[in-house]
Design a protein around this motif. Structure first.
Motif, PDB file in Angstrom:
ATOM      1  N   MET A 136      15.673  43.155  24.059  1.00  0.00           N
ATOM      2  CA  MET A 136      17.074  43.780  23.451  1.00  0.00           C
ATOM      3  C   MET A 136      16.949  44.766  22.809  1.00  0.00           C
ATOM      4  SD  MET A 136      16.591  42.036  19.439  1.00  0.00           S
ATOM      5  CE  MET A 136      18.066  42.773  18.277  1.00  0.00           C
ATOM      6  N   ASP A 137      17.847  45.680  22.818  1.00  0.00           N
ATOM      7  CA  ASP A 137      18.322  47.056  22.889  1.00  0.00           C
ATOM      8  C   ASP A 137      18.757  47.370  21.412  1.00  0.00           C
ATOM      9  OD1 ASP A 137      18.177  49.860  22.772  1.00  0.00           O
ATOM     10  OD2 ASP A 137      19.413  50.080  24.884  1.00  0.00           O
ATOM     11  N   HIS A 138      18.982  48.763  20.871  1.00  0.00           N
ATOM     12  CA  HIS A 138      18.904  48.357  18.869  1.00  0.00           C
ATOM     13  C   HIS A 138      19.575  49.579  19.553  1.00  0.00           C
ATOM     14  CE1 HIS A 138      15.175  46.720  18.059  1.00  0.00           C
ATOM     15  NE2 HIS A 138      16.292  46.116  17.832  1.00  0.00           N
ATOM     16  N   GLY A 139      19.756  50.357  20.686  1.00  0.00           N
ATOM     17  CA  GLY A 139      20.801  51.354  20.659  1.00  0.00           C
ATOM     18  C   GLY A 139      20.156  52.816  20.458  1.00  0.00           C
ATOM     19  N   PRO A 140      20.320  53.967  20.608  1.00  0.00           N
ATOM     20  CA  PRO A 140      19.385  54.921  20.512  1.00  0.00           C
ATOM     21  C   PRO A 140      19.755  55.374  17.992  1.00  0.00           C
ATOM     22  CG  PRO A 140      21.607  55.429  21.507  1.00  0.00           C
ATOM     23  CD  PRO A 140      21.530  54.167  21.235  1.00  0.00           C
ATOM     24  N   ALA A 141      18.729  55.705  18.222  1.00  0.00           N
ATOM     25  CA  ALA A 141      18.623  56.029  16.743  1.00  0.00           C
ATOM     26  C   ALA A 141      19.960  56.820  16.330  1.00  0.00           C
ATOM     27  CB  ALA A 141      17.687  56.558  16.323  1.00  0.00           C
ATOM     28  N   VAL A 142      19.758  58.505  17.017  1.00  0.00           N
ATOM     29  CA  VAL A 142      20.883  59.030  16.820  1.00  0.00           C
ATOM     30  C   VAL A 142      21.302  59.155  18.281  1.00  0.00           C
ATOM     31  CG1 VAL A 142      21.633  61.744  16.874  1.00  0.00           C
ATOM     32  CG2 VAL A 142      19.084  60.779  15.198  1.00  0.00           C
ATOM     33  N   HIS A 191      23.126  61.989  21.113  1.00  0.00           N
ATOM     34  CA  HIS A 191      23.057  63.251  21.848  1.00  0.00           C
ATOM     35  C   HIS A 191      24.067  63.519  23.211  1.00  0.00           C
ATOM     36  CE1 HIS A 191      19.140  62.484  23.841  1.00  0.00           C
ATOM     37  NE2 HIS A 191      19.181  61.677  22.604  1.00  0.00           N
TER      38      HIS A 191
END
Lengths: 634, 97
Positions: free
Chosen positions: B1-7, B9
């Motif tokens: 499961m991937d939460h996507g990048p925190a930020v 860039h």
């Protein structure tokens, strides 16, 4: 030791704690989402993040533990400073930017982003939890040690107090508040430690550390067949003698008070040197130097027995420059206090006796780490193992890793790491002076080295003591908050996602799980902080570094630099690294002492596991990856 | 499961260059650190040797390691920033030294 709380100290302490809570409540409104709670929305400026890094890192272990260890073991304590700082080189040059480029909130997210394998999240989440808890123990022990002299409360009250405040902070606000708390605290710690070092150098070195310092009694004695038969000062009478491995100890009585002395021989003459003692009698009463607690006869210690400047012996130096302070100390002679314990009839006696030692030995390795006379292959291995753990552990610590996600870009991650290195490096040089200052200024508590730095500040006035203690307390609050957020992140993001893969956990639910986990981890930390009372906090942090270096570091490095790394290889590495490090620690001599068993009955003589567990972890990753190459290509 | 990048860039064309530079500096520091650990472990009395300003080798080497970390960090940042700006202006991919 017997402590009397001060009103000013309590007031300043209260101001700091209220400020911390106010910051926490203020930022609570901005952290409703999981991105806001766990990574401060990635909006923290690099300069604030850099000092917050320093604030995180200059935890109870650095301020209380290292200074305390230098105060009782000289240069060996400073080796922790060097190892802790060197670890940042690994973080900066190898880990910071590549990890930041992978994005995400947690160490497990970063690993998982490359492999998308459930086992990784589970294993990395467990490892983050274990490392965080091991890092939390010394912080809580430090908290307990701090409140005793500051507020006059027992150790366990301090631990519960810190635990409760921190649970409140992290359950309400999250990463943004912990970042700003760490920023303020990190900056204050460096400023006031610098002031303290100026005060130490300005005072210089003196045979009499302070006006109120106890004059330790020395009495000439006549010895026949290893037994004291007469003493020069006839106002004392000999009441008991004990031969132990540590030496011969003699109990003398005067005006109804019994005190212990150690027997020393110099040439043809023998002397009895006054020691400190705690005697537990069969009726349950405890005597401090032969008197009840309220008589305050259990003194602070630490003094020089000889001061030599440019070959001449003098009584005091006056103000000294930073290099002259160290070189003069190296030429001089310091009195350290070694411990011994024995039974005297029905009474149980813990005793601390004077042990003069040359400055040369204090200013080089060997007092704590057995690398000199009497060393063995295992004792040398133990030292190398610790230095390895400190070097490779920093970049694998969850609360350090999580801070890479709070800045907007990889460039900011790099800049904040460099600022952290400058701030932390400067502070670690200060620890040398604070520790040695505590060693010779008559401020040491023989029962615990952890309070050396704040007690040294007390020697320069109650204001400095109050502010330093309050900052140290905020240090503990901030570090514990960061660790609990990291642990909560691991539970909410990694464990929950692994255990309930089919359920899509909403963002709101994730924050609720995180906050519930924060409370649970906080309660566990309180419990462990009470159990581990009295152990040097830097020594305890060494274990957290060992587990992080063994469980996380090989996985991070190989993921970034070895193309054949597979998901199953990483799971094998994190699992074996963590378990082997834990096993070696739990069956080590220091843990056996905690269990109430003799240290020499431990399974091995190694206290620090990294030298074995890091290679095991690398081997598991390489073997696991090579065995699962087909699965990777298919 | 991937939460996507925190930020989110942008891609970094200098990343390969920076990685190689980082590894090189890490190896340099690692060797100096290893030397420190080896002397402390096997010939601790050698650390008593006077080096500079009346300080012994133990203190000089220890302070030196701290200062070297700061200096290398500043050099790394300066070189990386320069390379990032250079590639940003030319719009090319990061070469490797």
């Amino acid at each position: 030791m017997i402590y009397t709380p001060s009103i000013l100290a309590i007031l300043l302490f209260s101001v700091i704690v209220i400020t911390v809570l106010a910051i926490s409540v203020f930022f609570a409104r901005q952290s409703g989402s999981s991105k806001g709670y766990f990574a401060a929305g990635g909006t923290i400026p690099w300069s604030v993040n850099g000092i917050a890094f320093a604030g995180d890192y200059l935890s109870a272990a650095s301020f209380l533990g290292i200074c305390g260890m230098i105060a009782v073991a000289g240069y060996d304590g400073f080796l922790y400073s060097i190892g802790y700082l060197a670890g940042w080189i690994v973080a900066l040059f190898v880990v910071a930017e590549p990890l930041k480029r992978l994005g995400k909130y947690t160490f497990a997210d970063a690993l998982d982003s490359k492999y998308n394998y459930r086992g990784i999240r589970l294993m990395a989440g467990i490892s983050t939890l274990v490392v965080s808890i091991f890092y939390l123990i010394p912080q809580m022990v430090g908290a307990g040690a701090l409140v005793t002299p500051l507020l006059g409360f027992p150790h366990y009250v301090g631990v519960i107090m810190v635990g409760s405040i921190v649970i409140f902070i992290v359950a309400t606000a999250g990463m943004k508040s912990t970042t700003y708390v760490q920023f303020i605290k990190g900056a204050l710690l460096i400023v006031f430690s610098t002031i303290l070092v100026f005060a130490i150098l300005n005072k210089g070195l003196s045979l009499k550390p302070g006006e109120t310092y106890h004059d330790f009694i020395q009495i000439e004695a006549t010895v026949e067949d290893n037994s004291v038969t007469a003493i020069a000062d006839t106002s004392w009478t000999v009441t008991s003698q004990q031969q132990t491995k540590a030496g011969t100890f003699v109990q003398l009585e005067k005006s109804g008070v019994r005190r212990w002395f150690s027997l020393e021989t110099a040439g043809n003459n023998s002397y009895l040197n006054e020691a400190l003692s705690i005697t537990k009698t069969t009726d349950g009463s405890v005597l401090y130097n032969g008197e009840p607690k309220e008589k305050e006869a259990f003194f602070q210690v630490g003094h020089l027995s000889r001061i030599i400047v440019d070959g001449k012996e003098i009584d005091k130096t006056g103000p000294l420059g930073p290099f002259k302070f160290l070189s003069t100390l190296e030429e001089s002679e310091v009195v350290l206090f070694n411990s011994a314990s024995f039974s005297n009839g029905q009474d149980s006696v813990s005793l601390w006796y004077q042990s003069p030692i040359s400055g040369k030995k204090i200013m080089r390795p060997g007092l704590k780490f057995k690398v000199d006379k009497g060393s063995t292959i295992t004792s040398k291995m133990d030292f190398v193992s610790l230095m390895l753990a400190l070097f490779f552990g920093t970049s694998a610590l969850p609360h350090v890793l999580i801070r890479y996600y709070t800045v907007p870009s990889p460039r900011d991650a790099r800049k904040s790491t460099i600022l952290a290195i400058v701030a932390i490096g400067f502070f670690y040089i200060l620890t040398m002076y604070i520790g040695l200052g505590a060693m010779v200024n008559g401020v040491l508590d023989v029962q615990s080295s952890n309070m050396s730095a704040p007690l040294l500040a007390k020697a320069f006035g109650i204001f400095l003591f109050a502010i330093i203690s309050a900052i140290a307390f905020a240090t503990v609050l901030g570090t514990v908050s960061g660790l609990i957020v990291a642990a909560a992140g691991a539970v909410a993001h990694d464990l929950a996602a692994s255990l309930f893969p089919s359920k899509d956990i909403s963002d709101k639910a994730r924050v609720v799980i995180g906050k519930t986990s924060a409370i649970s981890v906080g309660v566990i930390a309180i419990f462990l902080g009470i159990i581990f009372k009295g152990m040097n906090v830097s020594f305890l942090v060494g274990w957290a570094f060992s587990i992080a270096a063994s469980a996380n570091f090989p996985a991070i490095i190989m993921m970034l630099f070895w193309k054949k790394t597979t998901a199953k290889g990483i799971v094998a590495s994190v699992g074996t690294g963590m378990l082997s490090a834990l096993l070696i620690i739990l069956l080590s001599p220091s843990m056996f002492e905690r269990y109430g068993l003799p240290a020499d009955s431990a399974f091995w003589a190694l206290d620090n596991p990294a030298i074995i567990s890091i290679p095991i972890s690398f081997a598991a990753l390489i073997i696991g990856s090579l065995l699962t190459q087909k699965q990777k290509t298919s | 499961m991937d939460h996507g990048p925190a930020v989110e860039h942008e891609d970094d064309p200098a990343s390969e260059y920076k990685t190689r530079l980082g590894v090189k500096l890490f190896i340099i520091y690692g060797i100096i650190y290893a030397g420190f650990v080896i002397i402390n472990t096997f010939i601790p009395t050698f650390m008593e040797t006077r080096i500079i300003f009346g300080l012994n080798l133990a203190v000089t080497y220890g302070f030196g390691l701290i200062l070297l970390a700061i200096v290398l960090g500043l050099v790394y940042n300066s070189v990386c920033t320069k390379k990032e700006e250079e590639l940003k202006n030319t719009g090319t991919d990061g070469g490797v030294s």
